[in-house]
Design a protein around this motif. Sequence first.
Motif, mmCIF file in Angstrom:
data_model
loop_
_atom_site.group_PDB
_atom_site.id
_atom_site.type_symbol
_atom_site.label_atom_id
_atom_site.label_comp_id
_atom_site.label_asym_id
_atom_site.label_seq_id
_atom_site.Cartn_x
_atom_site.Cartn_y
_atom_site.Cartn_z
ATOM 1 N N ASN A 106 34.566 31.585 26.942
ATOM 2 C CA ASN A 106 33.556 32.633 26.879
ATOM 3 C C ASN A 106 32.640 32.539 28.094
ATOM 4 N N ILE A 107 32.727 33.553 28.950
ATOM 5 C CA ILE A 107 31.923 33.541 30.189
ATOM 6 C C ILE A 107 30.835 34.616 30.135
ATOM 7 N N SER A 108 30.390 34.943 28.925
ATOM 8 C CA SER A 108 29.365 35.981 28.786
ATOM 9 C C SER A 108 28.124 35.669 29.609
ATOM 10 N N ALA A 109 27.626 34.438 29.498
ATOM 11 C CA ALA A 109 26.400 34.064 30.216
ATOM 12 C C ALA A 109 26.613 34.119 31.720
ATOM 13 N N GLN A 110 27.790 33.700 32.187
ATOM 14 C CA GLN A 110 28.069 33.714 33.617
ATOM 15 C C GLN A 110 28.137 35.146 34.147
ATOM 16 N N ILE A 111 28.757 36.051 33.369
ATOM 17 C CA ILE A 111 28.818 37.449 33.792
ATOM 18 C C ILE A 111 27.397 38.010 33.933
ATOM 19 N N GLU A 112 26.578 37.743 32.935
ATOM 20 C CA GLU A 112 25.208 38.235 32.954
ATOM 21 C C GLU A 112 24.452 37.681 34.177
ATOM 22 N N GLY A 113 24.635 36.407 34.430
ATOM 23 C CA GLY A 113 23.924 35.775 35.540
ATOM 24 C C GLY A 113 24.325 36.340 36.886
ATOM 25 N N VAL A 114 25.644 36.522 37.099
ATOM 26 C CA VAL A 114 26.129 37.045 38.377
ATOM 27 C C VAL A 114 25.643 38.470 38.594
ATOM 28 N N LEU A 115 25.683 39.289 37.560
ATOM 29 C CA LEU A 115 25.238 40.679 37.698
ATOM 30 C C LEU A 115 23.738 40.756 37.987
ATOM 31 N N ASN A 116 22.964 39.926 37.319
ATOM 32 C CA ASN A 116 21.520 39.936 37.556
ATOM 33 C C ASN A 116 21.165 39.470 38.969
ATOM 34 N N ALA A 117 22.037 38.636 39.531
ATOM 35 C CA ALA A 117 21.783 38.125 40.877
ATOM 36 C C ALA A 117 22.280 39.064 41.969
ATOM 37 N N SER A 118 23.050 40.080 41.568
ATOM 38 C CA SER A 118 23.625 40.991 42.559
ATOM 39 C C SER A 118 22.580 42.012 43.023
ATOM 40 N N PRO A 119 22.334 42.130 44.314
ATOM 41 C CA PRO A 119 21.346 43.106 44.818
ATOM 42 C C PRO A 119 21.809 44.552 44.645
ATOM 43 N N THR A 120 23.116 44.752 44.456
ATOM 44 C CA THR A 120 23.628 46.127 44.317
ATOM 45 C C THR A 120 23.721 46.585 42.865
ATOM 46 N N PHE A 121 23.509 45.664 41.935
ATOM 47 C CA PHE A 121 23.710 46.021 40.526
ATOM 48 C C PHE A 121 22.689 47.050 40.021
ATOM 49 N N PRO A 122 21.412 46.970 40.404
ATOM 50 C CA PRO A 122 20.467 48.001 39.942
ATOM 51 C C PRO A 122 20.897 49.409 40.340
ATOM 52 N N ALA A 123 21.428 49.564 41.561
ATOM 53 C CA ALA A 123 21.905 50.888 41.973
ATOM 54 C C ALA A 123 23.098 51.326 41.121
ATOM 55 N N PHE A 124 23.951 50.372 40.775
ATOM 56 C CA PHE A 124 25.089 50.659 39.897
ATOM 57 C C PHE A 124 24.588 51.159 38.545
ATOM 58 N N VAL A 125 23.556 50.523 38.038
ATOM 59 C CA VAL A 125 22.991 50.925 36.754
ATOM 60 C C VAL A 125 22.395 52.326 36.856
ATOM 61 N N LEU B 93 24.619 43.303 28.192
ATOM 62 C CA LEU B 93 25.631 44.006 27.399
ATOM 63 C C LEU B 93 27.024 43.814 27.989
ATOM 64 N N PHE B 94 27.128 43.834 29.315
ATOM 65 C CA PHE B 94 28.419 43.575 29.950
ATOM 66 C C PHE B 94 28.901 42.170 29.600
ATOM 67 N N GLY B 95 28.007 41.209 29.637
ATOM 68 C CA GLY B 95 28.378 39.843 29.302
ATOM 69 C C GLY B 95 28.848 39.724 27.865
ATOM 70 N N LEU B 96 28.089 40.318 26.940
ATOM 71 C CA LEU B 96 28.467 40.261 25.524
ATOM 72 C C LEU B 96 29.811 40.918 25.264
ATOM 73 N N THR B 97 30.067 42.021 25.924
ATOM 74 C CA THR B 97 31.279 42.804 25.657
ATOM 75 C C THR B 97 32.515 42.209 26.305
ATOM 76 N N TYR B 98 32.383 41.703 27.533
ATOM 77 C CA TYR B 98 33.574 41.321 28.300
ATOM 78 C C TYR B 98 33.687 39.824 28.576
ATOM 79 N N GLY B 99 32.965 39.019 27.824
ATOM 80 C CA GLY B 99 33.005 37.580 28.055
ATOM 81 C C GLY B 99 34.309 36.921 27.656
ATOM 82 N N GLN B 100 35.082 37.547 26.753
ATOM 83 C CA GLN B 100 36.380 36.989 26.332
ATOM 84 C C GLN B 100 37.446 38.081 26.296
ATOM 85 N N THR B 101 37.505 38.870 27.350
ATOM 86 C CA THR B 101 38.435 39.988 27.336
ATOM 87 C C THR B 101 39.470 39.877 28.436
ATOM 88 N N ARG B 102 40.551 40.613 28.228
ATOM 89 C CA ARG B 102 41.619 40.752 29.212
ATOM 90 C C ARG B 102 42.430 41.972 28.813
#
Length: 544
Positions: A330-349, A365-374
């Motif tokens: 489960n990489i939910s927390a890691q996904i959340e962390g990387v997105l929050n650290a991305s300078p381009t993510f606010p524009a994506f939102v 929400l991205f972390g919760l949804t896609y932390g264990q997906t494929r």
Amino acid sequence: MNTKYIWLLIILLGLTACNDIEDVSRLEAEVELPELTAGSADFSNYVAIGGSFTAGFTDNALFKAAQENSFPNILAQQFSKVGGGSFTQPLTSDNYGGLAAAGTRIPGFDPRLVFGGAGPVPLESVIGPVTVSTDIAINKPTGPFNNMGVTGAKSFHLLFDGYGNIANLATKTANPYFVRMASSPTATVLGDAMAQTPTFFTLSDIGGNDVLGYAISGGDGSNTITPNTGPPGVGFDQTFGYIVSTLTSGGAKGIITNVPYITDLPHFTTVPYNPLSPLNPAFGPQIPTLNGIFGQLNQVFTFLGVPERSIVFSTTAASPVVIRDETLVNISAQIEGVLNASPTFPAFVQSFGLPAQAAPLVANLFGLTYGQTRMANANDLLVLPSSSVIGTMNTDSVAFLMSQGLPQTLAGQFSAEGITLPLSDKWVLIPSEQQEIKAATDAYNITIASVANSNPNVALLDLNGILQEATAGGVVFDNFTLQTSLVTGGAIGLDGIHFTARGYAYMANKFLEKIDEAFGSNFIASGNVAKAGDYPTNYSATLQ
């Protein structure tokens, strides 16, 4: 049984000239069949014990016509020719299927499926609303019953003395089918069978439900596999041994069956892992947008060292669905962390019409949804009901996302089952879950074979082998070839698990073969068998 004869007509054709009329003559040859004998078996009081196969369950329901075509009833018709007595069944009240209690339908026990032109559909979608008249509280039939097949019964349920108590339905420790069959609220399935002092028995599909419940729930943990080891009433091994020793304690002979590899059945093999076609007008035009959205997430997957989890939909070929795989880290927390650290993510939102300040919320929400997906692959099995879910909007997901601050339209876009919302565990059997089912099945079958080998009064019918043969290429039954493909195969009904009437007739004949082999009868040689043409592969929606 009087000696039977088959009259063979031999047609001789002769052409004496090109304009002459054919001269047809018929010669009748007499072929004598042996007189039917029971061998060492006593069929005077035949009792069938088992689960849904024994009951005659088909097309996701139990109904009168299906019960009349159950394999035990077909066997009893042959047994009656050589000393077999009457054979009673707890017949339902209609041909709709489904169960009610005091006038109210029991959830999960619905009317049968019918063929809707493209595939299985609920009966009521074709003929309109029906009144389910099989009511376990009002019109309970009077036993005893020779057919003690209880749909849904696991091995240990046959020994449970509250399984037929209507008061236990609230705690789901009773079975509505056995409630209407049980001689008393404290009766057991095995006890009611033994009370009839059987002289011959069949014990079929015990062990099937012990793994089937887990399989049809996608291995989500809501219906666990029965352990192989444990005392009677707990573990399969001692429970099965106790059942057989009890049934044979009075000298009765019988046939037992092993457990098939249920994941080979069309309930698990019909829905492809890649059903998302770019030609689908509801999906194809959305692919560029979807790939743009998931492109951001795929960069995160690559950064975190799991590029194999990337989600990309093809514009030229059918794409797999997106699933949740609980075996993944489960990489939910890691996904959340990387997105929050991305300078381009606010524009994506902001591209979703949300303010930049919503970026932490969306990252979470991205972390919760896609932390264990494929994306699914060819090793995954999708259960048959998933076909009516894939691509639909999950209203629970919409409600949750709206509660987190997303507008309804955006919440809906991220709630498409198998596309933007990963299919949950209950819709998919991943390889590790399939292996659990196979391991349990193999263990059960070792137990069953051991019991058969140690008891001279029982013989083993290889139901697993029969179904493997039907799955591999089909089995020949008179002038028909029965296969296991859904709708068209002829062997398996519309629920993708249980036999058709013709499939049950074939099964009955395999029992007769084994009885002949084990106990010296001659049902097959004397021609006393079920005929394929007498049994349908499909019940009409208008059957009432």
